[in-house]
Design an enzyme around this catalytic site. Structure first.
Site, PDB file in Angstrom:
ATOM      1  CB  SER A  64      -0.889  -0.056   1.374  1.00 38.56           C
ATOM      2  OG  SER A  64      -1.738   1.138   1.345  1.00 38.56           O
ATOM      3  CE  LYS A  93      -2.896   6.433  -3.852  1.00 36.38           C
ATOM      4  NZ  LYS A  93      -2.819   7.616  -5.041  1.00 36.38           N
ATOM      5  CG  LEU A 111      -2.662   7.807   6.182  1.00 35.52           C
ATOM      6  CD1 LEU A 111      -3.524   7.498   7.447  1.00 35.52           C
ATOM      7  CD2 LEU A 111      -2.483   6.367   5.527  1.00 35.52           C
ATOM      8  CG  ASN A 130      -3.642   0.407   4.065  1.00 34.06           C
ATOM      9  OD1 ASN A 130      -3.591   1.142   4.648  1.00 34.06           O
ATOM     10  ND2 ASN A 130      -2.580  -0.410   4.436  1.00 34.06           N
ATOM     11  CB  CYS A 152      -0.020   5.258   9.109  1.00 39.13           C
ATOM     12  SG  CYS A 152       0.594   6.853   8.028  1.00 39.13           S
ATOM     13  CE  LYS A 183       2.193  -2.081   5.599  1.00 41.47           C
ATOM     14  NZ  LYS A 183       2.078  -1.179   4.431  1.00 41.47           N
ATOM     15  CB  ILE A 187       7.843  -4.197   9.251  1.00 43.89           C
ATOM     16  CG1 ILE A 187       8.802  -3.697   8.333  1.00 43.89           C
ATOM     17  CG2 ILE A 187       8.218  -5.377  10.197  1.00 43.89           C
ATOM     18  CD1 ILE A 187      10.052  -3.254   9.001  1.00 43.89           C
ATOM     19  CB  THR A 207       8.074   3.116   7.236  1.00 41.54           C
ATOM     20  OG1 THR A 207       6.769   3.744   7.666  1.00 41.54           O
ATOM     21  CG2 THR A 207       7.507   2.841   5.734  1.00 41.54           C
ATOM     22  N   GLY A 224       9.249  -5.310   3.346  1.00 45.66           N
ATOM     23  CA  GLY A 224      10.177  -4.479   4.296  1.00 45.66           C
ATOM     24  C   GLY A 224      11.460  -4.596   3.279  1.00 45.66           C
TER      25      GLY A 224
END
Lengths: 255, 299
Positions: free
Chosen positions: B19, B43, B71, B97, B128, B163, B189, B191, B241
């Site tokens: 995403s 996204k 976002l 997502n 996020c 997630k 993972i 970020t 990742g």
């Protein structure tokens, strides 16, 4: 349609300390490229550089299937690209973004620093239509206005330098011919310069297009990293630009 | 040979797109045949349209990049009305997502996506790092994570993937909490929270000061966390990742991921997903593997 292609470098020209150009040949048929569109260049062989670098297209020769890039050495990515030589290859994603409209009968093209690059292709585009543009190139000093001689066949070339080492002394907006009679102004260069040009164009009621140079990752509108403020909210410079009509850019202009 | 399953979802191969790195898929149609992918995760979508964070939102760092997009998206209503009709018939799994600032927002967005017949699963983004409210806040506390998942579970009836963020002391604790709350799968993972400073201008590179680090630099951490989680939960794990190559994807599969997501690599090579799929096929052929599931979780 966008494509990923391995171009061969047929010529490399150094312009002073800070600029160089690469003439690149497509292995097959080069796609049509609008003035103001750009490429995403893969940078190889650097430990620190992973992302491609967006570079504007300086010149196009559709018959020869070549394009050229004028690159300013500013950081790790462009420093690595500067080590390329004739015979090497370069991987490009192209053609990207929306270019200049090519509108107007009496256009003024204003470039600063590396921002002069797309104006050559644009000047040729006007010339092909029988229109001779006025081309105003600016830089801090003579050395920072590369490849200026290439513009001469395609318009009336004027120069401004901050230190007066070439052309008129001062900013491009202070050049006596900046306030001439034009019906279209196209500009690319440092943001403060473009904002000054855009504000002046707006005041004088002249159509104006600006070509932004925001930091990018993907170049195709996927990551949303390169956004600019517009009247309609955030827009991707890579996909909705890099060229924007200032009528939609009030927030940017006044920001 | 490469077919794999995530709960009720059959993937033609384990390679999905992460995403926020692949738009709505449409941005990549000039480069690849989207139907070759195992799945596309579009996204992050929220209850309302969001403008995201101010520019600059991205900084390249050694073998990685920081982003602080925050976002930016059209909101669930425009997604359903405008985007969904354009992408629903792509012959792959299209997942959404789902992000939010409150449990109510997560639930109402998930509920609206539930009614879209061609979306077989959502990925609930409780990780996020780039939004002020919610986001990672839900993913760093096991009780909060369980609460949001169990509330979404009540209104969302298809495959629910959660997630996870790596920005925690013990990722297995969060994974177990969301499994207990009804998640069908976890992906990790997201970020890693990071920061970079422009010393010439004496300021951070990002408008938000901190942002999410992705790319090859995070891969060893991601592999370790996927390995930990795969051994801690019963539900299928999706690994991501810093995957750039088929070998990277194989690392994740071997430590227990049933599928993988490719993110940052899409920015460098828009065809990378296809290369990874072909690389997985080549690996299986070379090693006499008839079914990719033979190597999943062997470590």
């Amino acid at each position: 349609m966008k494509e990923i292609t391995e171009f061969s470098i047929i010529e490399r020209i150094q312009y002073g300390e800070h600029y160089f150009s690469l003439l690149l040949k497509h292995p097959g048929t080069l796609q049509h490229i609008e003035p103001g569109q750009f490429v995403e260049v893969a940078v190889r062989g650097s430990r620190d550089v992973m992302l491609r670098r967006p570079i504007s297209i300086h010149d196009v020769d559709e018959e020869a299937n070549t394009l050229s890039l004028l690159i300013q050495i500013v950081g790790n990515g462009t420093r690595q690209l500067a080590t390329l030589k004739a015979g090497d290859t370069l991987n490009l994603i192209y053609p990207l973004g929306r270019g200049f409209s090519g509108a107007g009968q009496h256009p003024l093209l204003v470039g600063g620093g590396a921002g002069i690059a797309p104006l050559l292709h644009l000047a040729k585009h006007y010339t092909a239509k029988g229109i001779r543009p006025t081309i105003l190139l600016g830089g801090r000093n003579e050395k920072l206005i590369p490849a200026r001689d290439m513009f001469k066949p395609y318009g009336d070339v004027l120069i401004s330098t901050d230190d007066g080492s070439l052309g008129e002394r001062g900013l491009v907006t202070q050049h006596p011919r900046f306030n001439g009679e034009y019906d279209q102004i196209c500009t690319c260069g440092p943001t403060p310069m473009m904002k000054a040009v855009a504000r002046s164009a707006k005041m004088r009621g002249i159509n104006c297009e600006v070509s932004l140079e925001n930091t990018m990752a993907c170049g195709i509108g996927a990551c949303l990293c390169c956004v600019t403020e517009t009247n309609d909210g955030h827009k991707c410079v890579c996909k909705d630009g890099p060229v924007f009509d200032i009528r939609g850019m009030e927030k940017w202009m006044n920001g | 040979m490469l077919q794999t399953k995530i709960h009720n979802l059959t993937l033609k191969n384990p390679v999905m797109t992460a995403s926020g790195t692949f738009g709505y898929g449409e941005e990549f149609t000039d480069f690849i045949d989207l139907s070759r992918l195992g799945g596309i995760i579009v996204k992050g979508t929220t209850g309302e349209r969001r403008q995201g964070n101010p520019y600059p939102r991205m900084a390249e760092t050694p073998s990685g990049m920081l982003n602080a997009v925050g976002l930016q998206n059209v909101g669930v209503e425009d997604f359903s009305k405008k985007v969904y009709p354009r992408i629903k018939d792509i012959d792959t799994n299209i997942l959404v997502n789902v992000s939010g600032s409150s449990i109510e927002e997560y639930c109402s967005t998930a509920e609206q996506i539930d009614s879209l017949s061609h979306i077989p699963a959502i990925e609930l983004n409780i990780s996020c790092p780039n939004v002020k409210k919610g986001g990672m806040g839900f993913g760093t506390d096991p009780d909060m994570a369980a609460q949001v998942v169990s509330e979404v579970r009540k209104v969302y009836h298809k495959t629910l993937i959660v997630k996870l963020t790596p920005n925690v002391t013990n990722v297995t604790e969060i994974a177990k909490a969301v499994e207990g709350a009804g998640a069908d799968s976890v992906s990790l993972i997201n970020t890693m929270l990071g920061m970079a400073v422009d010393v010439e201008h004496k300021r951070p590179y990002l408008s938000t000061i901190t942002g999410g680090l992705s790319g090859p630099c995070v891969k060893p951490i991601a592999v370790r966390m996927v390995w930990q989680v795969a051994h801690a939960v019963q539900i299928p794990v999706i690994g991501l990742g810093g995957i750039m190559t088929a070998a990277d994807a194989l690392e994740f599969l071997m430590v227990g991921a049933r599928a993988v997501q490719v993110g940052t690599a899409n920015f460098i090579d828009p065809t990378v997903t296809i290369k990874i799929i072909e690389g997985l096929e080549a690996y299986c052929n070379k090693h006499g593997i008839n079914d990719i599931n033979e190597i999943i979780g062997i470590i």
